[in-house]
Design an enzyme around this catalytic site. Structure first.
Site, PDB file in Angstrom:
ATOM      1  N   TYR A  46       0.834  -1.211   0.000  1.00 11.88           N
ATOM      2  CA  TYR A  46       0.000   0.000   0.000  1.00 11.88           C
ATOM      3  C   TYR A  46       0.868   1.260   0.000  1.00 11.88           C
ATOM      4  O   TYR A  46       0.589   2.227  -0.717  1.00 11.88           O
ATOM      5  CB  TYR A  46      -0.943   0.010   1.217  1.00 11.88           C
ATOM      6  N   SER A 128      -4.338  13.890   6.943  1.00 10.97           N
ATOM      7  CA  SER A 128      -5.255  13.394   5.913  1.00 10.97           C
ATOM      8  C   SER A 128      -6.654  13.195   6.467  1.00 10.97           C
ATOM      9  O   SER A 128      -6.834  12.813   7.631  1.00 10.97           O
ATOM     10  CB  SER A 128      -4.730  12.059   5.385  1.00 10.97           C
ATOM     11  N   GLN A 150      -5.745  18.186   5.238  1.00  8.95           N
ATOM     12  CA  GLN A 150      -5.992  17.791   3.842  1.00  8.95           C
ATOM     13  C   GLN A 150      -7.394  17.205   3.721  1.00  8.95           C
ATOM     14  O   GLN A 150      -7.738  16.236   4.382  1.00  8.95           O
ATOM     15  CB  GLN A 150      -4.952  16.761   3.386  1.00  8.95           C
ATOM     16  N   TYR A 152     -10.301  15.288   1.709  1.00  6.69           N
ATOM     17  CA  TYR A 152     -10.966  14.541   0.639  1.00  6.69           C
ATOM     18  C   TYR A 152     -12.407  14.999   0.742  1.00  6.69           C
ATOM     19  O   TYR A 152     -13.099  14.702   1.703  1.00  6.69           O
ATOM     20  CB  TYR A 152     -10.842  13.032   0.855  1.00  6.69           C
ATOM     21  N   THR A 178      -7.320  17.883  -1.869  1.00  5.85           N
ATOM     22  CA  THR A 178      -6.712  16.962  -2.844  1.00  5.85           C
ATOM     23  C   THR A 178      -7.703  16.697  -3.972  1.00  5.85           C
ATOM     24  O   THR A 178      -8.811  16.201  -3.738  1.00  5.85           O
ATOM     25  CB  THR A 178      -6.283  15.659  -2.144  1.00  5.85           C
ATOM     26  N   ARG A 187      -4.553  -0.018  -8.837  1.00  2.44           N
ATOM     27  CA  ARG A 187      -3.286  -0.189  -8.111  1.00  2.44           C
ATOM     28  C   ARG A 187      -3.019  -1.680  -7.908  1.00  2.44           C
ATOM     29  O   ARG A 187      -3.491  -2.292  -6.933  1.00  2.44           O
ATOM     30  CB  ARG A 187      -3.345   0.505  -6.754  1.00  2.44           C
ATOM     31  N   LYS A 260      -4.227  20.386  -4.110  1.00  6.18           N
ATOM     32  CA  LYS A 260      -3.120  19.422  -4.224  1.00  6.18           C
ATOM     33  C   LYS A 260      -3.420  18.422  -5.332  1.00  6.18           C
ATOM     34  O   LYS A 260      -4.496  17.831  -5.365  1.00  6.18           O
ATOM     35  CB  LYS A 260      -2.953  18.674  -2.898  1.00  6.18           C
ATOM     36  N   HIS A 284       0.551  12.733  -6.554  1.00  6.87           N
ATOM     37  CA  HIS A 284       0.171  11.799  -5.489  1.00  6.87           C
ATOM     38  C   HIS A 284       1.222  10.695  -5.351  1.00  6.87           C
ATOM     39  O   HIS A 284       0.909   9.547  -5.062  1.00  6.87           O
ATOM     40  CB  HIS A 284      -1.208  11.199  -5.791  1.00  6.87           C
ATOM     41  N   ARG A 287       0.661   7.575  -7.595  1.00  6.98           N
ATOM     42  CA  ARG A 287      -0.344   6.594  -7.180  1.00  6.98           C
ATOM     43  C   ARG A 287      -1.653   6.712  -7.950  1.00  6.98           C
ATOM     44  O   ARG A 287      -2.559   5.916  -7.751  1.00  6.98           O
ATOM     45  CB  ARG A 287      -0.635   6.772  -5.689  1.00  6.98           C
ATOM     46  N   SER A 316       6.219  14.644  -4.698  1.00  5.66           N
ATOM     47  CA  SER A 316       6.259  13.413  -5.489  1.00  5.66           C
ATOM     48  C   SER A 316       7.685  13.078  -5.911  1.00  5.66           C
ATOM     49  O   SER A 316       8.243  13.704  -6.821  1.00  5.66           O
ATOM     50  CB  SER A 316       5.335  13.447  -6.714  1.00  5.66           C
ATOM     51  N   GLY A 317       8.254  12.137  -5.207  1.00  2.00           N
ATOM     52  CA  GLY A 317       9.558  11.600  -5.568  1.00  2.00           C
ATOM     53  C   GLY A 317      10.719  12.124  -4.757  1.00  2.00           C
ATOM     54  O   GLY A 317      11.864  11.710  -4.987  1.00  2.00           O
ATOM     55  N   GLY A 338       6.556  12.342   1.451  1.00  3.55           N
ATOM     56  CA  GLY A 338       5.552  11.333   1.774  1.00  3.55           C
ATOM     57  C   GLY A 338       6.160  10.039   2.277  1.00  3.55           C
ATOM     58  O   GLY A 338       6.393   9.856   3.476  1.00  3.55           O
TER      59      GLY A 338
HETATM   60  C1  FNR Z   1      -0.440   9.221   0.151  1.00  2.00           C
HETATM   61  N1  FNR Z   1      -0.824  10.459  -0.347  1.00  2.00           N
HETATM   62  C2  FNR Z   1      -1.987  11.046   0.109  1.00  2.00           C
HETATM   63  N2  FNR Z   1      -2.348  12.285  -0.341  1.00  2.00           N
HETATM   64  C3  FNR Z   1      -3.452  12.893   0.127  1.00  2.00           C
HETATM   65  O1  FNR Z   1      -3.745  14.005  -0.281  1.00  2.00           O
HETATM   66  N3  FNR Z   1      -4.236  12.262   1.068  1.00  2.00           N
HETATM   67  C4  FNR Z   1      -3.944  11.026   1.541  1.00  2.00           C
HETATM   68  O2  FNR Z   1      -4.651  10.487   2.390  1.00  2.00           O
HETATM   69  C5  FNR Z   1      -2.794  10.378   1.032  1.00  2.00           C
HETATM   70  N4  FNR Z   1      -2.465   9.128   1.455  1.00  2.00           N
HETATM   71  C6  FNR Z   1      -1.284   8.543   1.051  1.00  2.00           C
HETATM   72  C7  FNR Z   1      -0.932   7.299   1.554  1.00  2.00           C
HETATM   73  C8  FNR Z   1       0.290   6.743   1.210  1.00  2.00           C
HETATM   74  C9  FNR Z   1       0.694   5.428   1.794  1.00  2.00           C
HETATM   75  C10 FNR Z   1       1.159   7.441   0.338  1.00  2.00           C
HETATM   76  C11 FNR Z   1       2.513   6.880  -0.025  1.00  2.00           C
HETATM   77  C12 FNR Z   1       0.791   8.652  -0.189  1.00  2.00           C
HETATM   78  C13 FNR Z   1       0.061  11.211  -1.279  1.00  2.00           C
HETATM   79  C14 FNR Z   1       1.044  12.074  -0.496  1.00  2.00           C
HETATM   80  O3  FNR Z   1       0.405  13.145   0.142  1.00  2.00           O
HETATM   81  C15 FNR Z   1       2.117  12.673  -1.412  1.00  2.00           C
HETATM   82  O4  FNR Z   1       1.522  13.338  -2.470  1.00  2.00           O
HETATM   83  C16 FNR Z   1       3.079  11.620  -1.956  1.00  2.00           C
HETATM   84  O5  FNR Z   1       3.367  10.637  -0.996  1.00  2.00           O
HETATM   85  C17 FNR Z   1       4.366  12.296  -2.395  1.00  2.00           C
HETATM   86  O6  FNR Z   1       5.204  11.403  -3.034  1.00  2.00           O
HETATM   87  P1  FNR Z   1       6.412  10.637  -2.300  1.00  2.00           P
HETATM   88  O7  FNR Z   1       7.132  11.636  -1.422  1.00  2.00           O
HETATM   89  O8  FNR Z   1       5.786   9.532  -1.494  1.00  2.00           O
HETATM   90  O9  FNR Z   1       7.200  10.151  -3.445  1.00  2.00           O
END
Ligand code: FNR
Length: 387
Positions: A46, A128, A150, A152, A178, A187, A260, A284, A287, A316-317, A338
């Site tokens: 996940y 979140s 954040q 949803y 978001t 996924r 976002k 994201h 994802r 991201s990244g 993240g």
């Molecule tokens: C996320 N991300 C995410 N974003 C958001 O707006 N609400 C959320 O609940 C979540 N949940 C979530 C769970 C997990 C396990 C991951 C890995 C990511 C996205 C997160 O905020 C962010 O955009 C990314 O994780 C950034 O990329 P990196 O740093 O993981 O590469």
């Protein structure tokens, strides 16, 4: 506000004198491999997984490799001040903890551990909607730490209003909406294990403690968890919103609002036209849309179009201090990380989040100084060259 993040290096080397080494790697780029060996397959899949073939995950990392830092010398960069203020929030470095949902699958303390670690460092956390703990409990764990919420965006206006009011009352000062996850992407890592935390009632603490949400249930979530889950899932997923609905949020939230999940320059312009205060250039963490542009590749055009009128954040990244530096040099005002802290949480709870965040901040601090800069404001596109 100054904090010498780079001095974490000295702390670690001094521990070596008493035969201690860090609990886990200081290299966020290899953290995933460490976590793979220590986490259950479902939660690991996940956290690490991406949409579809994983092409966007790879594109996110590759985008950083196409930029190189050109260091400057003899600039007197010994003393550095990393602190910035973003949309009214003072932070010790231009780094926030990205909203990561369902943290109970990573560690039993979940968001409470993250909130404690973030609060102790003064690093803002973004909570979140899919958290495994309530606003109120996270706020208590976070203490005086800066915190954003954040959203949803639920399809039920009464529930949305109630969430915004609770977030405000609990000290969350900015709203991050978001917009890229109105339904979950395909996924494979999760599908292959039939692993979706929400269906198991994980990541539902916020609605399940919400008076407006509870008002629509015949039985409480503890009496009938399945009914509560089945009411929540279609309320926060499955329906895309539209630009003309954004005034509703403005009406019910008096602080800064950021969108976002922006990648296209036209959407950045629309966010500006809609009166938003900021955007997070993000996919994201790869994802959502498989085969999408690497997030850093989207940044220069967006900064050029709206950077002087809109607060532009990036994620991201990001895995290293150099990655942070590159995003800031291109024009982001701050970045979100993240997975690195999510793995830290999985590996060692609150201490793990602290170690992961301190490691990446130390790396950034040292890279900033060694490339000749005393503050993030000194970074500019001139700091970088295309590889
Ligand atoms: C996320 N991300 C995410 N974003 C958001 O707006 N609400 C959320 O609940 C979540 N949940 C979530 C769970 C997990 C396990 C991951 C890995 C990511 C996205 C997160 O905020 C962010 O955009 C990314 O994780 C950034 O990329 P990196 O740093 O993981 O590469």
């Amino acid at each position: 506000m100054t904090a010498s993040f780079g001095s974490y290096q000295n702390e670690i080397y001094l521990q070596g004198l008493v035969d201690q080494i860090p609990a886990f790697t200081t290299d966020a780029a290899v953290l995933e491999g460490v976590a793979r060996g220590r986490m259950e397959p479902g939660p690991f899949g996940y956290v690490s997984g991406g949409a579809g073939s994983g092409a966007t995950l790879r594109a996110n990392r590759e985008a950083f490799d196409r930029w190189r830092i050109v260091p400057r010398m003899l600039t007197g960069a010994t003393e550095r001040d990393l602190s910035v203020t973003v949309l009214g929030t003072a932070m010790p470095a231009p780094v926030l903890l990205a909203p990561v949902g369902v943290q109970a699958i990573m560690h039993p303390d979940g968001e409470l551990a993250t909130a404690r670690a973030a609060g102790a460092l003064g690093v803002p956390m973004v909570l979140s909607t899919a958290a495994s703990h309530t606003f109120e409990d996270v706020a208590e764990a976070n203490g005086d730490g800066p915190r954003w919420f954040q959203l949803y965006w639920p399809n039920d206006n009464d529930v949305t209003i109630s969430l915004l009011q609770r977030a405000k009352a609990a000290g969350f000062t900015a709203l991050v909406v978001t917009v890229d996850t109105w339904t979950l992407a395909w996924r494979p890592a999760d599908l292959d294990r039939s692993f979706l935390p929400f269906i198991r009632g994980i990541g539902t603490a916020i609605p399940f403690s919400d008076p407006a949400f509870l008002a629509g249930l015949e039985k409480s979530p503890s009496e009938d968890p399945q009914a509560a889950v089945l009411r929540w899932i279609p309320m926060f997923t499955g329906t895309d919103k539209r630009w003309d609905q954004l005034p509703f949020l403005r009406e019910h939230w008096d602080g800064p609002i950021l969108l976002k999940g922006i990648q296209h320059v036209d959407d950045a312009r629309l966010a500006l036209d809609a009166g938003m205060d900021g955007i997070v250039v993000s996919n994201h963490g790869g994802r959502q849309v498989d085969g999408a542009i690497g997030s850093l590749d989207a940044l220069p055009e967006i900064v050029a179009a709206v950077g002087d009128r809109l607060t532009v954040l990036f994620d991201s990244g990001i895995r290293t201090g150099a990655d942070i530096l590159k995003a800031l040099a291109i024009g982001a005002q701050a970045v979100l990380i993240g997975r690195p802290y999510a793995y830290g949480l999985a590996l060692d709870g609150e201490a793990g989040v602290r170690h992961a965040v301190r490691s990446i901040l130390a790396d950034f601090d040292l890279t900033l100084g060694l490339s000749g800069h005393r503050t993030p404001a000194e970074l500019s596109p001139n700091t970088l060259r295309r590889a």
